[in-house]
Design a protein around this motif. Structure first.
Motif, PDB file in Angstrom:
ATOM      1  N   ALA A  52      -9.067   7.173  -4.325  1.00 27.59           N
ATOM      2  CA  ALA A  52      -7.991   8.139  -4.513  1.00 27.59           C
ATOM      3  C   ALA A  52      -8.584   9.526  -4.744  1.00 27.59           C
ATOM      4  O   ALA A  52      -9.630   9.662  -5.388  1.00 27.59           O
ATOM      5  N   TYR A  53      -7.904  10.537  -4.195  1.00 24.79           N
ATOM      6  CA  TYR A  53      -8.410  11.905  -4.263  1.00 24.79           C
ATOM      7  C   TYR A  53      -7.300  12.859  -4.718  1.00 24.79           C
ATOM      8  O   TYR A  53      -6.120  12.618  -4.493  1.00 24.79           O
ATOM      9  N   ARG A  54      -7.730  13.929  -5.367  1.00 22.55           N
ATOM     10  CA  ARG A  54      -6.809  15.012  -5.722  1.00 22.55           C
ATOM     11  C   ARG A  54      -7.453  16.321  -5.286  1.00 22.55           C
ATOM     12  O   ARG A  54      -8.582  16.623  -5.677  1.00 22.55           O
ATOM     13  N   SER A  57       0.829  -1.209   0.000  1.00 20.82           N
ATOM     14  CA  SER A  57       0.000   0.000   0.000  1.00 20.82           C
ATOM     15  C   SER A  57       0.863   1.258   0.000  1.00 20.82           C
ATOM     16  O   SER A  57       0.552   2.238  -0.685  1.00 20.82           O
ATOM     17  N   ASP A  58       1.956   1.233   0.746  1.00 22.39           N
ATOM     18  CA  ASP A  58       2.855   2.390   0.775  1.00 22.39           C
ATOM     19  C   ASP A  58       3.496   2.619  -0.591  1.00 22.39           C
ATOM     20  O   ASP A  58       3.665   3.768  -1.022  1.00 22.39           O
ATOM     21  N   ILE A  59       3.848   1.532  -1.282  1.00 27.50           N
ATOM     22  CA  ILE A  59       4.431   1.652  -2.628  1.00 27.50           C
ATOM     23  C   ILE A  59       3.424   2.297  -3.581  1.00 27.50           C
ATOM     24  O   ILE A  59       3.759   3.204  -4.349  1.00 27.50           O
ATOM     25  N   ILE A  60       2.179   1.828  -3.523  1.00 32.02           N
ATOM     26  CA  ILE A  60       1.129   2.372  -4.391  1.00 32.02           C
ATOM     27  C   ILE A  60       0.849   3.828  -4.027  1.00 32.02           C
ATOM     28  O   ILE A  60       0.675   4.684  -4.902  1.00 32.02           O
ATOM     29  N   LYS A  61       0.808   4.120  -2.745  1.00 27.48           N
ATOM     30  CA  LYS A  61       0.578   5.486  -2.274  1.00 27.48           C
ATOM     31  C   LYS A  61       1.653   6.432  -2.813  1.00 27.48           C
ATOM     32  O   LYS A  61       1.357   7.548  -3.254  1.00 27.48           O
ATOM     33  N   GLU A  62       2.912   5.970  -2.789  1.00 29.52           N
ATOM     34  CA  GLU A  62       4.015   6.792  -3.291  1.00 29.52           C
ATOM     35  C   GLU A  62       3.904   7.023  -4.798  1.00 29.52           C
ATOM     36  O   GLU A  62       4.197   8.117  -5.290  1.00 29.52           O
ATOM     37  N   GLU A  70      -6.999   5.808 -13.791  1.00 23.84           N
ATOM     38  CA  GLU A  70      -6.131   5.044 -14.696  1.00 23.84           C
ATOM     39  C   GLU A  70      -5.514   5.951 -15.755  1.00 23.84           C
ATOM     40  O   GLU A  70      -4.317   5.858 -16.067  1.00 23.84           O
ATOM     41  N   LYS A  71      -6.325   6.859 -16.257  1.00 26.24           N
ATOM     42  CA  LYS A  71      -5.856   7.773 -17.301  1.00 26.24           C
ATOM     43  C   LYS A  71      -4.749   8.680 -16.769  1.00 26.24           C
ATOM     44  O   LYS A  71      -3.726   8.904 -17.427  1.00 26.24           O
ATOM     45  N   ILE A  72      -4.930   9.203 -15.547  1.00 26.64           N
ATOM     46  CA  ILE A  72      -3.933  10.099 -14.949  1.00 26.64           C
ATOM     47  C   ILE A  72      -2.635   9.357 -14.639  1.00 26.64           C
ATOM     48  O   ILE A  72      -1.538   9.835 -14.933  1.00 26.64           O
ATOM     49  N   LEU A 111       1.096   7.083  -6.576  1.00 25.57           N
ATOM     50  CA  LEU A 111       0.004   8.030  -6.809  1.00 25.57           C
ATOM     51  C   LEU A 111       0.428   9.451  -6.462  1.00 25.57           C
ATOM     52  O   LEU A 111       0.039  10.414  -7.143  1.00 25.57           O
ATOM     53  N   ALA A 112       1.229   9.576  -5.408  1.00 25.24           N
ATOM     54  CA  ALA A 112       1.679  10.904  -4.978  1.00 25.24           C
ATOM     55  C   ALA A 112       2.502  11.607  -6.060  1.00 25.24           C
ATOM     56  O   ALA A 112       2.540  12.838  -6.120  1.00 25.24           O
ATOM     57  N   LYS A 113       3.152  10.823  -6.928  1.00 24.79           N
ATOM     58  CA  LYS A 113       3.937  11.407  -8.033  1.00 24.79           C
ATOM     59  C   LYS A 113       3.040  12.195  -8.987  1.00 24.79           C
ATOM     60  O   LYS A 113       3.524  13.059  -9.730  1.00 24.79           O
ATOM     61  N   LYS A 114       1.734  11.869  -8.966  1.00 30.40           N
ATOM     62  CA  LYS A 114       0.764  12.567  -9.816  1.00 30.40           C
ATOM     63  C   LYS A 114      -0.120  13.493  -8.970  1.00 30.40           C
ATOM     64  O   LYS A 114      -1.220  13.870  -9.403  1.00 30.40           O
ATOM     65  N   ASP A 115       0.366  13.837  -7.774  1.00 32.65           N
ATOM     66  CA  ASP A 115      -0.397  14.696  -6.855  1.00 32.65           C
ATOM     67  C   ASP A 115      -1.744  14.092  -6.488  1.00 32.65           C
ATOM     68  O   ASP A 115      -2.747  14.802  -6.333  1.00 32.65           O
ATOM     69  N   ILE A 116      -1.772  12.768  -6.373  1.00 33.10           N
ATOM     70  CA  ILE A 116      -2.981  12.043  -5.988  1.00 33.10           C
ATOM     71  C   ILE A 116      -2.756  11.418  -4.620  1.00 33.10           C
ATOM     72  O   ILE A 116      -1.688  10.866  -4.349  1.00 33.10           O
TER      73      ILE A 116
END
Length: 227
Positions: free
Chosen positions: A209-211, A166-171, A222-224, A173-178
């Protein structure tokens, strides 16, 4: 191919070599026509969601492979919307492990008297049984071991793997400001040594997921992520 299981969002077939073929559908879980990754029934069909789920899953499984995280993934075909995986034995009749970074969804329905909507959580991990009839009840470590679903050591392994994945996935997503609010994972045992591996999928359909405080629909997520 022999049909092994017809699921809500995927069908599973057995290949001649013993591996499994997962066929992703456009059906997603929800209620009253509204998507909900925690729902126990198909709520609607979104065109292209099957392929989007597969693309996301392949993207994350390949990242996990690079980081040495064990999964059942072998390969995939976007044209056929299928994924080939190693056969895995479920824990009991199926176990879901949720990692929560913010208080939303069923967490708020249960603990709303104490928690505030969107309240930060410290990678809180909870286990639920896959049981539509009983609405996927929460289950504790004591109950899991007493019922013979898994051992205490396996429980600790699942919890640690869930946080790590989960931490890997979170990181990512964070690269896309998500921001990842929560994610639902599944695990199984593979091979003669019963190695615990991540199974099923990692897509917008099993995470929130939120932005900038706004929820991102699975197809848009998925697109982002893959743009």
């Amino acid at each position: 191919m022999k049909v092994f299981y017809k699921g809500k969002t995927k069908d599973i077939y057995v290949l001649e070599n013993g591996n499994y073929l997962l066929k992703f559908k456009d059906d997603v879980t929800g209620e009253n026509g509204v998507f909900d990754p925690g729902a126990n029934s198909v709520g609607l069909s979104i065109e292209g969601s099957g392929k989007a789920g597969l693309r996301m899953t392949r993207f994350f499984f390949e990242i996990l492979k690079e980081k040495g995280i064990p999964t059942h993934y072998i390969d995939s075909s976007l044209e056929e919307t299928t994924m080939t995986v190693k056969p895995a034995k479920l824990f009991g009749k199926g176990l879901e492990v949720i990692c929560r970074y913010r208080a939303v969804g069923s967490f708020m329905r249960r603990y709303g008297a104490y928690a505030k909507e969107g309240q930060p959580l410290d990678a809180y991990v909870e286990f639920t049984l896959k049981d539509d009839q009983r609405q996927d009840p929460l289950i504790t470590e004591d109950a899991l071991t007493m019922l013979g679903i898994l051992s205490s050591d396996e429980y600790k392994t699942l919890k640690n793997l869930t946080k790590k994945i989960s931490d890997i996935i979170k990181e990512e997503l964070a690269k896309k400001d998500i921001e990842l609010y929560d994610i639902k994972l599944e695990f199984g045992r593979v091979g003669e040594d019963n190695q615990i591996v991540l199974i099923d999928e990692i897509s917008g359909g099993n995470m929130r997921a939120y932005r900038e405080g706004k929820y991102i629909e699975p197809l848009m997520l998925e697109k982002i992520i893959l743009e």
